[in-house]
Design a protein around this motif. Structure first.
Motif, PDB file in Angstrom:
ATOM      1  N   HIS A  68       3.130   3.357 -17.510  1.00 13.71           N
ATOM      2  CA  HIS A  68       4.043   2.271 -17.165  1.00 13.71           C
ATOM      3  C   HIS A  68       3.426   0.880 -17.335  1.00 13.71           C
ATOM      4  CE1 HIS A  68       7.332   4.800 -15.852  1.00 13.71           C
ATOM      5  NE2 HIS A  68       6.455   5.572 -15.238  1.00 13.71           N
ATOM      6  N   HIS A  69       2.225   0.817 -17.893  1.00 14.18           N
ATOM      7  CA  HIS A  69       1.596  -0.464 -18.245  1.00 14.18           C
ATOM      8  C   HIS A  69       1.505  -1.402 -17.036  1.00 14.18           C
ATOM      9  CE1 HIS A  69       2.124   0.897 -22.382  1.00 14.18           C
ATOM     10  NE2 HIS A  69       3.407   1.087 -22.122  1.00 14.18           N
ATOM     11  N   VAL A  70       1.058  -0.861 -15.898  1.00 13.49           N
ATOM     12  CA  VAL A  70       0.975  -1.678 -14.678  1.00 13.49           C
ATOM     13  C   VAL A  70      -0.467  -1.787 -14.172  1.00 13.49           C
ATOM     14  CG1 VAL A  70       3.350  -1.322 -13.920  1.00 13.49           C
ATOM     15  CG2 VAL A  70       1.595   0.372 -13.299  1.00 13.49           C
ATOM     16  N   LYS A  71      -1.407  -1.523 -15.037  1.00 13.44           N
ATOM     17  CA  LYS A  71      -2.809  -1.511 -14.624  1.00 13.44           C
ATOM     18  C   LYS A  71      -3.269  -2.849 -14.076  1.00 13.44           C
ATOM     19  CE  LYS A  71      -7.278   0.166 -16.324  1.00 13.44           C
ATOM     20  NZ  LYS A  71      -8.019   0.693 -17.509  1.00 13.44           N
ATOM     21  N   ASP A  72      -2.626  -3.944 -14.491  1.00 10.46           N
ATOM     22  CA  ASP A  72      -3.038  -5.263 -14.029  1.00 10.46           C
ATOM     23  C   ASP A  72      -2.631  -5.533 -12.586  1.00 10.46           C
ATOM     24  OD1 ASP A  72      -0.361  -5.207 -14.874  1.00 10.46           O
ATOM     25  OD2 ASP A  72      -0.319  -7.375 -15.169  1.00 10.46           O
ATOM     26  N   ARG A  73      -1.648  -4.783 -12.057  1.00  9.00           N
ATOM     27  CA  ARG A  73      -1.167  -5.040 -10.690  1.00  9.00           C
ATOM     28  C   ARG A  73      -1.256  -3.822  -9.775  1.00  9.00           C
ATOM     29  NH1 ARG A  73       3.845  -5.943  -9.605  1.00  9.00           N
ATOM     30  NH2 ARG A  73       4.764  -5.140 -11.512  1.00  9.00           N
ATOM     31  N   VAL A  74      -1.459  -2.662 -10.338  1.00 11.01           N
ATOM     32  CA  VAL A  74      -1.469  -1.411  -9.564  1.00 11.01           C
ATOM     33  C   VAL A  74      -2.824  -0.746  -9.739  1.00 11.01           C
ATOM     34  CG1 VAL A  74      -0.393   0.834  -9.254  1.00 11.01           C
ATOM     35  CG2 VAL A  74       1.021  -1.132  -9.877  1.00 11.01           C
ATOM     36  N   ARG A  75      -3.475  -0.427  -8.619  1.00  9.20           N
ATOM     37  CA  ARG A  75      -4.799   0.193  -8.724  1.00  9.20           C
ATOM     38  C   ARG A  75      -4.892   1.376  -7.758  1.00  9.20           C
ATOM     39  NH1 ARG A  75      -9.442  -2.260  -4.913  1.00  9.20           N
ATOM     40  NH2 ARG A  75      -8.150  -2.673  -3.077  1.00  9.20           N
ATOM     41  N   PRO A  76      -5.561   2.435  -8.184  1.00  9.79           N
ATOM     42  CA  PRO A  76      -5.841   3.539  -7.262  1.00  9.79           C
ATOM     43  C   PRO A  76      -6.997   3.184  -6.347  1.00  9.79           C
ATOM     44  CG  PRO A  76      -6.707   4.026  -9.444  1.00  9.79           C
ATOM     45  CD  PRO A  76      -6.029   2.699  -9.545  1.00  9.79           C
ATOM     46  N   VAL A  77      -6.884   3.578  -5.070  1.00  9.75           N
ATOM     47  CA  VAL A  77      -8.013   3.470  -4.139  1.00  9.75           C
ATOM     48  C   VAL A  77      -8.259   4.871  -3.600  1.00  9.75           C
ATOM     49  CG1 VAL A  77      -7.720   1.049  -3.593  1.00  9.75           C
ATOM     50  CG2 VAL A  77      -6.433   2.725  -2.292  1.00  9.75           C
ATOM     51  N   VAL A  78      -9.481   5.324  -3.723  1.00 12.47           N
ATOM     52  CA  VAL A  78      -9.788   6.741  -3.531  1.00 12.47           C
ATOM     53  C   VAL A  78     -10.433   6.973  -2.175  1.00 12.47           C
ATOM     54  CG1 VAL A  78     -10.973   8.738  -4.492  1.00 12.47           C
ATOM     55  CG2 VAL A  78     -10.154   6.915  -6.024  1.00 12.47           C
ATOM     56  N   GLY A  79      -9.787   7.818  -1.363  1.00  8.80           N
ATOM     57  CA  GLY A  79     -10.364   8.150  -0.073  1.00  8.80           C
ATOM     58  C   GLY A  79      -9.317   8.632   0.908  1.00  8.80           C
ATOM     59  N   ASP A  80      -9.752   8.845   2.144  1.00  2.38           N
ATOM     60  CA  ASP A  80      -8.914   9.419   3.184  1.00  2.38           C
ATOM     61  C   ASP A  80      -8.104   8.339   3.894  1.00  2.38           C
ATOM     62  OD1 ASP A  80      -7.850  11.238   5.004  1.00  2.38           O
ATOM     63  OD2 ASP A  80      -9.569  11.119   6.344  1.00  2.38           O
ATOM     64  N   LEU A  81      -6.805   8.350   3.693  1.00  6.03           N
ATOM     65  CA  LEU A  81      -5.883   7.387   4.300  1.00  6.03           C
ATOM     66  C   LEU A  81      -6.366   5.949   4.099  1.00  6.03           C
ATOM     67  CD1 LEU A  81      -4.718   9.280   7.539  1.00  6.03           C
ATOM     68  CD2 LEU A  81      -3.607   9.154   5.304  1.00  6.03           C
ATOM     69  N   PHE A  82      -6.626   5.204   5.195  1.00 16.59           N
ATOM     70  CA  PHE A  82      -6.957   3.785   5.076  1.00 16.59           C
ATOM     71  C   PHE A  82      -8.423   3.527   4.727  1.00 16.59           C
ATOM     72  CE2 PHE A  82      -3.311   3.860   8.047  1.00 16.59           C
ATOM     73  CZ  PHE A  82      -2.462   2.977   7.399  1.00 16.59           C
ATOM     74  N   ALA A  83      -9.249   4.566   4.741  1.00 20.02           N
ATOM     75  CA  ALA A  83     -10.686   4.359   4.569  1.00 20.02           C
ATOM     76  C   ALA A  83     -11.056   3.544   3.336  1.00 20.02           C
ATOM     77  CB  ALA A  83     -11.404   5.713   4.543  1.00 20.02           C
ATOM     78  N   LEU A 119       0.852  -1.190   0.000  1.00 22.90           N
ATOM     79  CA  LEU A 119       0.000   0.000   0.000  1.00 22.90           C
ATOM     80  C   LEU A 119       0.887   1.239   0.000  1.00 22.90           C
ATOM     81  CD1 LEU A 119      -2.736   1.491   0.290  1.00 22.90           C
ATOM     82  CD2 LEU A 119      -2.484   1.246   2.780  1.00 22.90           C
ATOM     83  N   ASP A 120       0.718   2.087  -1.027  1.00 28.83           N
ATOM     84  CA  ASP A 120       1.374   3.395  -1.082  1.00 28.83           C
ATOM     85  C   ASP A 120       0.344   4.409  -0.604  1.00 28.83           C
ATOM     86  OD1 ASP A 120       2.641   5.775  -1.685  1.00 28.83           O
ATOM     87  OD2 ASP A 120       2.748   5.429  -3.850  1.00 28.83           O
ATOM     88  N   LEU A 121       0.541   4.899   0.611  1.00 27.41           N
ATOM     89  CA  LEU A 121      -0.433   5.770   1.275  1.00 27.41           C
ATOM     90  C   LEU A 121      -0.081   7.228   1.022  1.00 27.41           C
ATOM     91  CD1 LEU A 121      -2.883   5.148   3.137  1.00 27.41           C
ATOM     92  CD2 LEU A 121      -1.342   5.438   5.079  1.00 27.41           C
ATOM     93  N   ALA A 152       6.998   2.423  -8.680  1.00 26.24           N
ATOM     94  CA  ALA A 152       8.384   1.955  -8.622  1.00 26.24           C
ATOM     95  C   ALA A 152       8.492   0.676  -7.807  1.00 26.24           C
ATOM     96  CB  ALA A 152       9.283   3.040  -8.029  1.00 26.24           C
ATOM     97  N   ALA A 153       7.713   0.576  -6.709  1.00 26.81           N
ATOM     98  CA  ALA A 153       7.710  -0.648  -5.908  1.00 26.81           C
ATOM     99  C   ALA A 153       7.161  -1.828  -6.712  1.00 26.81           C
ATOM    100  CB  ALA A 153       6.897  -0.439  -4.636  1.00 26.81           C
ATOM    101  N   ALA A 154       6.199  -1.565  -7.581  1.00 25.35           N
ATOM    102  CA  ALA A 154       5.654  -2.633  -8.427  1.00 25.35           C
ATOM    103  C   ALA A 154       6.725  -3.180  -9.367  1.00 25.35           C
ATOM    104  CB  ALA A 154       4.463  -2.111  -9.227  1.00 25.35           C
ATOM    105  N   PHE A 155       7.614  -2.319  -9.853  1.00 26.21           N
ATOM    106  CA  PHE A 155       8.718  -2.776 -10.687  1.00 26.21           C
ATOM    107  C   PHE A 155       9.737  -3.551  -9.866  1.00 26.21           C
ATOM    108  CE2 PHE A 155       7.032   0.235 -13.717  1.00 26.21           C
ATOM    109  CZ  PHE A 155       7.362  -0.327 -14.944  1.00 26.21           C
ATOM    110  N   ALA A 156       9.949  -3.133  -8.611  1.00 29.07           N
ATOM    111  CA  ALA A 156      10.912  -3.819  -7.748  1.00 29.07           C
ATOM    112  C   ALA A 156      10.420  -5.201  -7.339  1.00 29.07           C
ATOM    113  CB  ALA A 156      11.195  -2.973  -6.509  1.00 29.07           C
ATOM    114  N   PHE A 157       9.087  -5.347  -7.215  1.00 29.24           N
ATOM    115  CA  PHE A 157       8.488  -6.620  -6.792  1.00 29.24           C
ATOM    116  C   PHE A 157       7.439  -7.033  -7.822  1.00 29.24           C
ATOM    117  CE2 PHE A 157       9.776  -4.392  -2.878  1.00 29.24           C
ATOM    118  CZ  PHE A 157      10.673  -5.330  -2.367  1.00 29.24           C
TER     119      PHE A 157
END
Length: 314
Positions: free
Chosen positions: A184-199, A142-144, A154-159
């Motif tokens: 960066h063509h990472v839509k299959d593994r990287v997704r935005p989650v919209v909201g306040d911090l962990f919500a 999680l990139d918060l 960048a973390a998705a490329f590292a892992f």
């Protein structure tokens, strides 16, 4: 009207001797120093900033062989480079906002004034796959307070086996992030989650939570150089001591970390405020070879234990 259009393209006679790539870089650096510009958005000095802007204007790579610095420019090339150097002086915008591109962990990111310019020292940790801080490769990250998405992508490329969530509340930053996910063509593994911090993450738990949250005290934000004032206030300022968002992250992170999970968070130069607000918290402070500081590391177990002890003391 764009900044480029607002600055005349006619070249004064006094600048006529500036004919080579090297001439323009030297002149730009002198102008930057003469006007007291402040650096810190990818470069840390006037010469490197001028080099970056001139080469960007000419669509040339930054590892250009030195012999090409002596080449004479066509008139339109010279006008374009000079106008970009003038924009840097007259607007005081960070160079990446003028070129629309920033570099992080060897990757190229789109950026504008709706998101911070990527520059976190966490990038060095990503390049080292967060060793020696992670017990094993993370499966969920999680990139918060993700902003442009640079840390999480960048973390998705590292892992390459991990899935990554990019949590962000600001609509403008989310638009920048979306463009970078596509870029960066990472839509299959990287997704935005919209909201306040962990919500917005629900009951999901992560092996790694990494964050560059707002951490600048209000008074310090008000005194920042114009270059930093161009960045979104919401991504920088965080209350009287800068720790308002950090405290929320610390309180809630154990709920969203796996049993062996790790929290990594940047607080920049606010380490004194951090230690005053959270005395005795057992964090580690990585050292960086490429510059930067103010990043702490703490495991879920350590954080949970400290929070329990803190609650008992109250």
């Amino acid at each position: 009207m764009s900044d480029t259009a607002a600055i005349p393209s006619a070249i004064p006679a006094t600048l006529a001797p500036l004919t080579t790539v090297r001439d323009l870089i030297r002149w730009g650096a002198s102008e930057f120093n003469r006007h007291g510009l402040v650096f810190g958005h990818g470069t840390d000095n006037a010469l490197d900033e001028a080099f970056h802007l001139v080469l960007s204007s000419l669509k040339l790579p930054f590892d250009l062989p030195a012999v090409y610095l002596e080449t004479h420019l066509a008139e339109d090339e010279r006008a374009t480079a000079l106008n970009l150097l003038r924009q840097r002086v007259e607007t005081r915008k960070p160079a990446p906002y003028l070129t629309g591109i920033s570099y992080f962990c060897g990757l190229e990111f789109e950026v504008d004034e709706r998101a911070l310019v990527p520059r976190s020292p966490i990038g060095e940790m990503i390049e080292a796959q967060f060793q020696p801080w992670l017990p094993r490769d993370p499966e969920t990250i999680l990139d918060l307070c993700s902003g442009s998405g640079c840390i999480g992508i960048a973390a998705a490329f590292a892992f390459p086996e991990a899935t990554v969530d990019l949590a962000e509340i600001d609509d403008g930053a989310l638009d920048v992030m979306a463009r970078n996910i596509i870029r960066h063509h990472v839509k299959d593994r990287v997704r935005p989650v919209v909201g306040d911090l962990f919500a917005p993450v629900g009951k999901k738990r992560y092996d790694l939570i990494v964050s560059n949250p707002p951490y600048v005290p209000t008074a310090e934000w008000a005194a920042l150089a114009p270059e930093f004032q161009h960045e979104p206030k919401r991504a920088l300022e965080a209350g009287a001591d800068g720790m308002d968002i950090v405290e929320r992250i610390l309180n809630d992170a154990p709920t969203y970390l796996t049993d062996h999970g790790v929290l990594i968070c940047e607080i920049g130069g606010s380490d004194d405020e951090f230690e005053a607000r959270f005395p005795g918290i057992p964090v580690a402070w990585p050292e960086f070879d490429k510059g930067g500081d103010g990043v702490f590391v703490i495991t879920r177990e350590e954080l949970s234990e400290w929070l329990r002890a803190r609650k008992r003391r109250k």
